[in-house]
Design an enzyme around this catalytic site. Structure first.
Site, short mmCIF file in Angstrom:
data_model
loop_
_atom_site.label_atom_id
_atom_site.label_comp_id
_atom_site.label_asym_id
_atom_site.label_seq_id
_atom_site.Cartn_x
_atom_site.Cartn_y
_atom_site.Cartn_z
N ASP A 179 0.88 -1.18 0.00
CA ASP A 179 0.00 0.00 0.00
C ASP A 179 0.91 1.22 0.00
O ASP A 179 1.47 1.58 1.03
CB ASP A 179 -0.91 -0.01 1.24
N ASP A 265 -16.14 -12.28 -4.43
CA ASP A 265 -17.42 -11.80 -3.90
C ASP A 265 -18.00 -10.73 -4.83
O ASP A 265 -19.16 -10.36 -4.68
CB ASP A 265 -17.18 -11.19 -2.51
N GLU A 270 -22.59 -6.74 -12.07
CA GLU A 270 -23.34 -7.56 -11.11
C GLU A 270 -24.83 -7.44 -11.38
O GLU A 270 -25.31 -6.32 -11.62
CB GLU A 270 -23.02 -7.10 -9.68
N HIS A 289 -21.63 -10.58 -3.72
CA HIS A 289 -21.35 -9.26 -3.13
C HIS A 289 -21.96 -9.19 -1.71
O HIS A 289 -22.80 -8.32 -1.42
CB HIS A 289 -21.89 -8.13 -4.02
P1 NAD Z 1 -9.83 2.12 2.91
O1 NAD Z 1 -9.90 3.40 2.18
O2 NAD Z 1 -9.76 2.13 4.40
O3 NAD Z 1 -8.60 1.27 2.38
C1 NAD Z 1 -8.22 1.19 1.06
C2 NAD Z 1 -6.71 1.13 1.02
O4 NAD Z 1 -6.30 0.89 -0.32
C3 NAD Z 1 -6.06 2.45 1.44
O5 NAD Z 1 -5.16 2.24 2.51
C4 NAD Z 1 -5.35 2.91 0.19
O6 NAD Z 1 -4.12 3.56 0.47
C5 NAD Z 1 -5.11 1.61 -0.54
N1 NAD Z 1 -4.86 1.77 -1.96
C6 NAD Z 1 -5.47 2.62 -2.81
N2 NAD Z 1 -4.94 2.49 -4.04
C7 NAD Z 1 -3.99 1.53 -3.95
C8 NAD Z 1 -3.09 0.97 -4.88
N3 NAD Z 1 -3.07 1.36 -6.15
N4 NAD Z 1 -2.25 0.01 -4.46
C9 NAD Z 1 -2.26 -0.40 -3.17
N5 NAD Z 1 -3.07 0.13 -2.24
C10 NAD Z 1 -3.93 1.08 -2.63
O7 NAD Z 1 -11.10 1.30 2.43
P2 NAD Z 1 -11.73 0.01 3.12
O8 NAD Z 1 -12.79 0.42 4.06
O9 NAD Z 1 -10.63 -0.85 3.61
O10 NAD Z 1 -12.44 -0.65 1.87
C11 NAD Z 1 -11.67 -1.08 0.75
C12 NAD Z 1 -12.59 -1.45 -0.40
O11 NAD Z 1 -13.28 -2.63 -0.10
C13 NAD Z 1 -13.70 -0.44 -0.67
O12 NAD Z 1 -13.25 0.61 -1.49
C14 NAD Z 1 -14.77 -1.26 -1.33
O13 NAD Z 1 -14.59 -1.18 -2.73
C15 NAD Z 1 -14.48 -2.67 -0.86
N6 NAD Z 1 -15.55 -3.20 -0.01
C16 NAD Z 1 -16.23 -4.31 -0.46
C17 NAD Z 1 -17.23 -4.85 0.32
C18 NAD Z 1 -18.01 -6.02 -0.17
O14 NAD Z 1 -19.18 -6.12 0.13
N7 NAD Z 1 -17.40 -6.93 -0.87
C19 NAD Z 1 -17.55 -4.28 1.56
C20 NAD Z 1 -16.84 -3.17 1.98
C21 NAD Z 1 -15.84 -2.64 1.18
C1 MLT Z 2 -19.20 -1.34 0.21
O1 MLT Z 2 -18.47 -0.74 -0.56
O2 MLT Z 2 -19.50 -0.89 1.32
C2 MLT Z 2 -19.70 -2.67 -0.18
O3 MLT Z 2 -19.69 -2.87 -1.52
C3 MLT Z 2 -20.89 -3.09 0.57
C4 MLT Z 2 -22.24 -2.86 -0.02
O4 MLT Z 2 -22.53 -1.80 -0.51
O5 MLT Z 2 -23.03 -3.77 0.08
#
Ligand code: NAD
Ligand code: MLT
Length: 534
Positions: A179, A265, A270, A289
């Site tokens: 990161d 996921d 989607e 998801h």
């Molecule tokens: P966050 O902002 O706390 O963490 C994201 C991290 O990614 C940051 O530390 C950032 O510096 C890093 N990053 C950005 N670009 C990068 C790169 N090119 N290379 C390496 N690292 C990089 O966000 P979070 O709360 O941890 O969530 C992360 C992602 O997870 C969200 O953006 C969302 O898309 C996804 N998410 C998915 C679900 C789901 O239902 N599957 C749920 C919640 C979040």
């Molecule tokens: C998120 O980014 O928080 C996730 O994709 C979760 C969701 O919206 O269900």
């Protein structure tokens, strides 16, 4: 479907909020708010209903694109129940001055637990074994992998990535993370080793999970070349966003036996169609998801995003602001005089140099709170006089960009005479106008016009006169103004040196007419004269 619609009994009904995606919500009865929960609303219905609403709350299902934003002519706030805002056209929302908020912390644990569940499930073939038993096959030949003692690679060590790291270490794994945007402390806090770059990480781990947002930079960041750097028995998980790991590349690597297994996921589109190239790959398992789909996360998300949106509608943007600097009521109060000053400096510069090509904002000295919100306020002030488009702190940057107006911000430590000073310089190719101010108590003061030190209360009509420093100049102007019945409310004088160039301001209660301005301009004691209205 549940509806929190209340009959508008009282005349002080102010905010109308629509929640158009599935969410777990508590009671929706808030004074002065009509909250409509119409889960999974079809897009045509949403487009039709939107013009009535001040705020829209979504999850990832609803694509908040330019068409939707255009339909939401009253929209002031968009709340994203969750983290990822990749379903929202942030640029278009900002351009329309719409605040975007999210609730990123609410589903961190659930998303991290799902990633861990996928790592374990893929390593042990849970879904394959389950499917075989249902198909009547009792297969005990499958050999899985242990997680303990292995190294997990995490791309993106933010909230979810860090939670995954902690949980993986609890399972006996070591963690290597990539990161580039965070400090070493964030790695140390969760006991993760820092990878110098992505290839270094991929070459050194047996398990891989990605937790970045989907951005132009992360889309497809793990493709065929990157997957080829992993060892042959690697396990790969994507519970972040579809497309961070390239879908065709993942399908090909799994079919070629290059990986042990994978789990995802999230998909680029989607839901995926039945003919999606990944759906028929055998050693790949899916969830729909579901990262944030736990009772706990959904209760938190619903409660958090509703409360953030309602607070934002009341002017409190302290929590979850995505496209504006956070501003809580306390900071707003503490910075109050400076916010007023910032807008007034912008307004003055807009009148002195309306066709500026560059605006430079300098934040000097010590402010009572983080001065970041002052910058958009300066731009709002500048734009208010030079364009008919309503500007607010959210769209101000975009409006400046469209006018070709370059905005730069600098901070400086020292200020002469004051504890803090906000300086705004507007430039065109041939001209420069600079104006500065500070706050006394809660009351803004102009402290400098060009290079002349002054002290002016920025209110009413300010006549700015430059001349040679000689006796009688102020008297001549004030006598004319007196003849016309225009009262002088304040005066301030600045000069380079005795007898040199000078500048003075007269604050007037009424605006002189164009003819009166012309007469003042023709006085021999006047070199140049401007009137600004603040
Ligand atoms: P966050 O902002 O706390 O963490 C994201 C991290 O990614 C940051 O530390 C950032 O510096 C890093 N990053 C950005 N670009 C990068 C790169 N090119 N290379 C390496 N690292 C990089 O966000 P979070 O709360 O941890 O969530 C992360 C992602 O997870 C969200 O953006 C969302 O898309 C996804 N998410 C998915 C679900 C789901 O239902 N599957 C749920 C919640 C979040
Ligand atoms: C998120 O980014 O928080 C996730 O994709 C979760 C969701 O919206 O269900």
């Amino acid at each position: 479907m549940q509806s929190g619609r209340r009959e508008p009994r009282l005349s002080w009904l102010v905010h109308r909020v629509l929640i158009c995606d599935e969410m777990k919500l508590g009671p929706l009865d808030f004074p002065g708010v009509q909250l409509d929960y119409l889960a999974n609303m079809p897009r045509p219905d949403l487009l039709q209903a939107l013009p009535q609403y001040d705020a829209l709350i979504t999850r990832s299902r609803t694509k908040v694109d330019a068409e939707l934003l255009a339909a939401g002519s009253r929209l002031r706030v968009i709340g994203r129940g969750g983290v990822g805002v990749d379903n929202i056209d942030l640029e278009a929302a900002s351009r329309r001055g719409i605040l975007v908020l999210n609730a990123p912390e609410a589903n961190t644990i659930s998303a991290a637990e799902l990633a861990i569940a996928h790592l374990l499930s893929a390593a042990r073939g849970l879904t394959r074994s389950d499917a075989k038993i249902r198909a009547g096959t009792w297969d005990r030949k499958f050999l899985g992998l242990e997680l303990a003692g292995k190294r997990l690679g995490i791309v993106g060590l933010g909230r979810i990535g860090s939670s995954v790291a902690q949980r993986a270490r609890g399972l006996g794994m070591s963690v290597l993370a990539y990161d580039p945007y965070i400090a070493q402390l964030a790695f140390d806090r969760v006991g993760a080793e820092r990878a110098a770059d992505l290839p270094a990480l991929l070459g050194a781990v047996q398990f891989l999970t990605v937790h970045t947002p989907l951005t132009e930079e992360t889309r497809g960041m793990i493709g065929s070349a990157e997957l080829a750097l992993l060892p042959r028995d690697a396990v790969v998980v994507n519970a972040a966003r579809g497309g961070i790991i390239d879908e065709p590349a993942l399908a090909a690597a799994l079919r070629a036996g290059q990986l042990f297994a994978a789990a995802i996921d999230v998909f680029v589109d989607e839901p995926p169609g039945a003919d999606h190239p990944l759906v028929s790959v055998p050693n790949l398992s899916f969830t729909a998801h579901l990262g944030a789909n736990t009772l706990e996360a959904q209760s938190r998300v619903g409660e958090e995003i509703v409360s953030r949106v309602l607070a934002a509608l009341d002017g409190d943007i302290s929590r979850g602001a995505v496209n504006a600097p956070a501003l809580d009521p306390h900071t707003k109060q503490v910075l109050g005089g400076y916010l007023e000053l910032a807008e007034k400096l912008g307004k003055i510069a807009g009148q002195l140099l309306p066709a500026a090509s560059a605006l430079e904002v300098e934040l000097c000295g010590r402010f009572p709170a983080d001065p970041a919100p002052l910058v958009p306020q300066v731009l709002v002030g500048y734009l208010s006089g030079v364009t008919d488009e309503p500007a607010n702190p959210i769209n101000a940057r975009a409006l400046c960009r469209e006018r070709g107006l370059k905005v730069s911000v600098q901070t400086c430590e020292d200020v002469d005479d004051y504890q803090s000073e906000l300086v705004l310089t507007a430039r065109t190719e041939g001209s420069v106008r600079s104006v500065a101010g500070t706050v006394f108590g809660r009351s803004p003061r102009l402290t400098r016009l060009r290079n002349y030190r002054l002290e002016v209360v920025p209110e009413g009509y300010i006549l700015i006169v430059s001349n040679r420093d000689r006796p009688g100049a102020v008297a001549q102007l004030s006598s004319r103004l007196g003849d016309w019945g225009i009262n002088i409310a304040g005066m301030s004088l600045g000069r380079e040196a005795r007898g040199g160039l000078a500048l003075f301001t007269l604050t007037l209660d009424d605006r002189p007419s164009a003819a009166q301005m012309e007469e003042l301009r023709r006085l021999p004691v006047v070199d140049s004269l401007f009137l600004v209205e603040v």
